[in-house]
Design an enzyme around this catalytic site. Sequence first.
Site: not given
Length: 291
Positions: A71, A145-146, A186-187, A190, A246
């Site tokens: 991912d 994602n975030d 979900t990463a 969570l 990242q």
Amino acid sequence: MGEFKTIGIIGRESDAVGESLKVLTRFLKKRSVKVLLSEKIASLLPNTQLPICNRTQLGESCDLIIVLGGDGSLLGAARMLARHNVPVLGINRGRLGFLTDILPDELEQNVGNVLDGHYVLDKRFLLNAVVKRGAETIGRAEALNDVVVNSGTSAQMIEFDLYVDNEFVYRQRSDGLIVSTPTGSTAYSLSGGGPIMHPKLDAVVLVPMFPHTLSSRPIVIDGNSEIRIEVNGRNAIHPPVTCDGQVIITAEPGDTIFINKKRHKLKLIHPVDHSFYASCRDKLGWGSALV
């Protein structure tokens, strides 16, 4: 839809990816598809005759991008490719694989189905993050994602004020705040106690990280909200702002972080039998103890 004549391949450098890359390029050659390789993954095919491009060139030239890896590899590709409106297909050579959901031993069958037009197209929104120091923009980045604002150390908390659509929400002392899309729910979100959100939701979740008050809980807000985080000038630390774990921008006390939805969406391709709930059962072990 379904006619992909030029396909770009992106991935991380590993022996597992190299194995799948050889299988994939042989298969695509049989299907008479033009194949372009990213600069990084090309090193896994020494003396290749395939064209080698940077990611911008891939986005401009390809009808489809295939990501070989986990991912994390797809997250990096997504931030670059969303603006080019090119769909992305993930083949899992990593661990969990919520986004890269094709298994290596199903590669030829599933990629063949996609080339034949049998697939599900899923659109995911990204977040823009901008860090400002007064009127000056210190840095900007994107996240699928975030976006995470944190103290950068386990020894100290940070204090910040949170605003949503210019309305004051709260002043908080904590290790930080996770601002997550449904894709990112979900990463890291969570792990921080945030809710799992279905990818079709147009929503963002704000997850406090170890808040000083036990009453602080995750808040789900509209996906079109404008989020503003003001780092209190009394903080002694310089909190990092991290996008997808990242890209890091270092903020200072007194800086302001602005977060909102990005206009361009990522086009993510899945096999026709893809199910979000099945992925949760598989990746998160739902009901694994039941017989």
